[in-house]
Design a protein around this motif. Structure first.
Motif, PDB file in Angstrom:
ATOM      1  N   VAL A 105     -22.811   8.148  14.618  1.00 37.80           N
ATOM      2  CA  VAL A 105     -23.697   8.475  15.734  1.00 37.80           C
ATOM      3  C   VAL A 105     -23.154   7.842  17.010  1.00 37.80           C
ATOM      4  O   VAL A 105     -22.350   6.912  16.971  1.00 37.80           O
ATOM      5  CB  VAL A 105     -25.137   7.963  15.477  1.00 37.80           C
ATOM      6  CG1 VAL A 105     -25.769   8.691  14.294  1.00 37.80           C
ATOM      7  CG2 VAL A 105     -25.151   6.450  15.245  1.00 37.80           C
ATOM      8  N   PHE A 106     -23.630   8.341  18.159  1.00 37.02           N
ATOM      9  CA  PHE A 106     -23.216   7.777  19.443  1.00 37.02           C
ATOM     10  C   PHE A 106     -24.182   8.227  20.525  1.00 37.02           C
ATOM     11  O   PHE A 106     -24.918   9.213  20.362  1.00 37.02           O
ATOM     12  CB  PHE A 106     -21.783   8.195  19.806  1.00 37.02           C
ATOM     13  CG  PHE A 106     -21.589   9.694  19.930  1.00 37.02           C
ATOM     14  CD1 PHE A 106     -21.752  10.333  21.154  1.00 37.02           C
ATOM     15  CD2 PHE A 106     -21.237  10.451  18.825  1.00 37.02           C
ATOM     16  CE1 PHE A 106     -21.565  11.707  21.271  1.00 37.02           C
ATOM     17  CE2 PHE A 106     -21.056  11.825  18.926  1.00 37.02           C
ATOM     18  CZ  PHE A 106     -21.222  12.450  20.152  1.00 37.02           C
ATOM     19  N   CYS A 107     -24.163   7.503  21.635  1.00 38.92           N
ATOM     20  CA  CYS A 107     -24.944   7.887  22.801  1.00 38.92           C
ATOM     21  C   CYS A 107     -23.996   8.053  23.983  1.00 38.92           C
ATOM     22  O   CYS A 107     -23.172   7.178  24.250  1.00 38.92           O
ATOM     23  CB  CYS A 107     -26.006   6.831  23.121  1.00 38.92           C
ATOM     24  SG  CYS A 107     -27.102   7.284  24.503  1.00 38.92           S
ATOM     25  N   VAL A 108     -24.111   9.181  24.663  1.00 40.61           N
ATOM     26  CA  VAL A 108     -23.323   9.434  25.864  1.00 40.61           C
ATOM     27  C   VAL A 108     -24.129   8.937  27.061  1.00 40.61           C
ATOM     28  O   VAL A 108     -25.241   9.407  27.303  1.00 40.61           O
ATOM     29  CB  VAL A 108     -23.029  10.932  26.030  1.00 40.61           C
ATOM     30  CG1 VAL A 108     -22.192  11.171  27.291  1.00 40.61           C
ATOM     31  CG2 VAL A 108     -22.321  11.489  24.802  1.00 40.61           C
ATOM     32  N   ASN A 109     -23.581   7.977  27.788  1.00 45.68           N
ATOM     33  CA  ASN A 109     -24.221   7.437  28.976  1.00 45.68           C
ATOM     34  C   ASN A 109     -23.510   7.983  30.209  1.00 45.68           C
ATOM     35  O   ASN A 109     -22.350   7.647  30.460  1.00 45.68           O
ATOM     36  CB  ASN A 109     -24.151   5.908  28.968  1.00 45.68           C
ATOM     37  CG  ASN A 109     -24.951   5.288  27.837  1.00 45.68           C
ATOM     38  OD1 ASN A 109     -26.142   5.064  27.969  1.00 45.68           O
ATOM     39  ND2 ASN A 109     -24.289   5.019  26.713  1.00 45.68           N
ATOM     40  N   VAL A 110     -24.174   8.859  30.940  1.00 42.26           N
ATOM     41  CA  VAL A 110     -23.586   9.450  32.146  1.00 42.26           C
ATOM     42  C   VAL A 110     -23.730   8.449  33.289  1.00 42.26           C
ATOM     43  O   VAL A 110     -24.851   8.061  33.647  1.00 42.26           O
ATOM     44  CB  VAL A 110     -24.285  10.771  32.502  1.00 42.26           C
ATOM     45  CG1 VAL A 110     -23.667  11.380  33.767  1.00 42.26           C
ATOM     46  CG2 VAL A 110     -24.184  11.754  31.337  1.00 42.26           C
ATOM     47  N   LEU A 111     -22.622   8.024  33.867  1.00 46.05           N
ATOM     48  CA  LEU A 111     -22.652   6.971  34.874  1.00 46.05           C
ATOM     49  C   LEU A 111     -22.943   7.509  36.268  1.00 46.05           C
ATOM     50  O   LEU A 111     -22.550   8.622  36.629  1.00 46.05           O
ATOM     51  CB  LEU A 111     -21.320   6.218  34.888  1.00 46.05           C
ATOM     52  CG  LEU A 111     -20.910   5.538  33.571  1.00 46.05           C
ATOM     53  CD1 LEU A 111     -19.651   4.705  33.787  1.00 46.05           C
ATOM     54  CD2 LEU A 111     -22.039   4.669  33.013  1.00 46.05           C
ATOM     55  N   GLY A 112     -23.639   6.662  37.053  1.00 46.35           N
ATOM     56  CA  GLY A 112     -23.946   7.005  38.424  1.00 46.35           C
ATOM     57  C   GLY A 112     -22.928   6.418  39.373  1.00 46.35           C
ATOM     58  O   GLY A 112     -22.097   5.579  39.005  1.00 46.35           O
ATOM     59  N   ALA A 113     -23.013   6.833  40.637  1.00 41.72           N
ATOM     60  CA  ALA A 113     -22.042   6.403  41.647  1.00 41.72           C
ATOM     61  C   ALA A 113     -22.043   4.887  41.835  1.00 41.72           C
ATOM     62  O   ALA A 113     -21.050   4.315  42.280  1.00 41.72           O
ATOM     63  CB  ALA A 113     -22.339   7.101  42.974  1.00 41.72           C
ATOM     64  N   HIS A 114     -23.139   4.235  41.489  1.00 34.60           N
ATOM     65  CA  HIS A 114     -23.264   2.790  41.669  1.00 34.60           C
ATOM     66  C   HIS A 114     -22.682   1.996  40.503  1.00 34.60           C
ATOM     67  O   HIS A 114     -22.757   0.767  40.496  1.00 34.60           O
ATOM     68  CB  HIS A 114     -24.745   2.420  41.826  1.00 34.60           C
ATOM     69  CG  HIS A 114     -25.583   2.795  40.634  1.00 34.60           C
ATOM     70  ND1 HIS A 114     -25.863   4.112  40.314  1.00 34.60           N
ATOM     71  CD2 HIS A 114     -26.188   2.033  39.689  1.00 34.60           C
ATOM     72  CE1 HIS A 114     -26.612   4.140  39.229  1.00 34.60           C
ATOM     73  NE2 HIS A 114     -26.818   2.897  38.826  1.00 34.60           N
ATOM     74  N   GLN A 115     -22.086   2.677  39.511  1.00 36.57           N
ATOM     75  CA  GLN A 115     -21.654   2.005  38.289  1.00 36.57           C
ATOM     76  C   GLN A 115     -20.138   2.000  38.085  1.00 36.57           C
ATOM     77  O   GLN A 115     -19.648   1.995  36.971  1.00 36.57           O
ATOM     78  CB  GLN A 115     -22.352   2.641  37.087  1.00 36.57           C
ATOM     79  CG  GLN A 115     -23.863   2.410  37.121  1.00 36.57           C
ATOM     80  CD  GLN A 115     -24.599   3.099  35.998  1.00 36.57           C
ATOM     81  OE1 GLN A 115     -24.423   4.285  35.752  1.00 36.57           O
ATOM     82  NE2 GLN A 115     -25.435   2.338  35.299  1.00 36.57           N
ATOM     83  N   GLY A 116     -19.399   1.965  39.177  1.00 30.79           N
ATOM     84  CA  GLY A 116     -17.944   1.935  39.095  1.00 30.79           C
ATOM     85  C   GLY A 116     -17.418   0.703  38.378  1.00 30.79           C
ATOM     86  O   GLY A 116     -16.513   0.797  37.543  1.00 30.79           O
ATOM     87  N   GLU A 117     -17.959  -0.461  38.694  1.00 27.19           N
ATOM     88  CA  GLU A 117     -17.497  -1.689  38.045  1.00 27.19           C
ATOM     89  C   GLU A 117     -17.835  -1.680  36.556  1.00 27.19           C
ATOM     90  O   GLU A 117     -17.053  -2.161  35.727  1.00 27.19           O
ATOM     91  CB  GLU A 117     -18.117  -2.913  38.719  1.00 27.19           C
ATOM     92  CG  GLU A 117     -17.523  -3.236  40.072  1.00 27.19           C
ATOM     93  CD  GLU A 117     -16.015  -3.429  40.008  1.00 27.19           C
ATOM     94  OE1 GLU A 117     -15.541  -4.123  39.078  1.00 27.19           O
ATOM     95  OE2 GLU A 117     -15.308  -2.882  40.869  1.00 27.19           O
ATOM     96  N   LEU A 118     -18.993  -1.145  36.209  1.00 25.01           N
ATOM     97  CA  LEU A 118     -19.366  -1.024  34.799  1.00 25.01           C
ATOM     98  C   LEU A 118     -18.363  -0.141  34.064  1.00 25.01           C
ATOM     99  O   LEU A 118     -17.926  -0.465  32.954  1.00 25.01           O
ATOM    100  CB  LEU A 118     -20.766  -0.436  34.679  1.00 25.01           C
ATOM    101  CG  LEU A 118     -21.289  -0.207  33.260  1.00 25.01           C
ATOM    102  CD1 LEU A 118     -21.481  -1.531  32.535  1.00 25.01           C
ATOM    103  CD2 LEU A 118     -22.590   0.584  33.288  1.00 25.01           C
ATOM    104  N   CYS A 119     -17.960   0.948  34.702  1.00 27.03           N
ATOM    105  CA  CYS A 119     -16.978   1.840  34.089  1.00 27.03           C
ATOM    106  C   CYS A 119     -15.656   1.124  33.875  1.00 27.03           C
ATOM    107  O   CYS A 119     -15.038   1.263  32.812  1.00 27.03           O
ATOM    108  CB  CYS A 119     -16.782   3.068  34.978  1.00 27.03           C
ATOM    109  SG  CYS A 119     -15.568   4.236  34.326  1.00 27.03           S
TER     110      CYS A 119
END
Length: 205
Positions: A105-119
């Motif tokens: 199983v897995f969860c796809v987390n779609v990142l927002g523009a504010h999450q560059g460092e998290l990416c």
């Protein structure tokens, strides 16, 4: 190669309480180019040209007996409406993929523009940064329990539906079990990846 992937998935089976190694799949055998064939595309040129295609960015996450695991993935797409299917591509050498395969199983987390460092933190190899979730707020997704990251504009909770080989990558098809959005987080717009850099989306008037 498809049969190899299926045997691999059957071999790892369902999660148990014992800790097992999570070695990556071996690299595929590369076919030699004959003298009368066109030589393969230069990898650097391939990356340069394909980099002109802008894409969104996600974090594919799962959890097993060793805890949460995930990686940054731009090769994600919706696949089917009936049944609801999505797909993502992962390198065969990935150290995170065996853990996703074992969990099923897995969860796809779609990142927002504010999450560059998290990416960027999730784009690092698991061998270099084993605990990518350190300091990252998340909660279990409603059906599979896979990590749903805080403040993401959208998330898709999935079970592995099929796995196909694609050269040095695997094409993983997920059956959607649940999904949702966070409208306040979505107001910043999506995080985009284009020509090796992150960017934001601006709607045309």
């Amino acid at each position: 190669m498809a049969a190899t992937a299926v045997r691999y998935l059957r071999a790892v089976g369902s999660p148990t309480t014992s800790v097992r190694p999570v070695d990556p799949l071996p690299p595929p055998e590369l076919r030699c180019v004959r003298d009368d064939e066109r030589p393969p595309v230069d990898p650097a040129e391939f990356r340069r040209v394909l980099g002109h295609f802008a894409s969104g960015v996600t974090v594919i996450a799962t959890v097993d007996e060793n805890g949460p695991a995930g990686f940054a993935c731009q090769s994600f797409a919706s696949l089917s409406l009936d049944p609801p299917l999505v797909a993502f591509m992962v390198a065969r050498a990935s150290t995170t993929w065996p853990r996703i395969a074992r969990a099923g199983v897995f969860c796809v987390n779609v990142l927002g523009a504010h999450q560059g460092e998290l990416c960027r933190s999730f784009a690092v190899s698991g061998s270099r940064r084993p605990d990518k979730f350190a300091g990252v707020r998340h909660e279990p997704s409603p059906v599979t329990g896979s990590p749903r990251l805080a403040d993401v504009p959208a998330w898709i909770d999935c079970a592995i539906h099929a796995v196909h080989t694609g050269g040095d990558h695997l094409v993983v098809v997920g059956r959607v079990r649940a999904l949702g959005t966070d409208e306040p987080a979505a107001r910043s717009g999506p995080l985009l990846f284009h020509r090796g850099s992150f960017g934001e989306f601006t709607a045309l008037p």
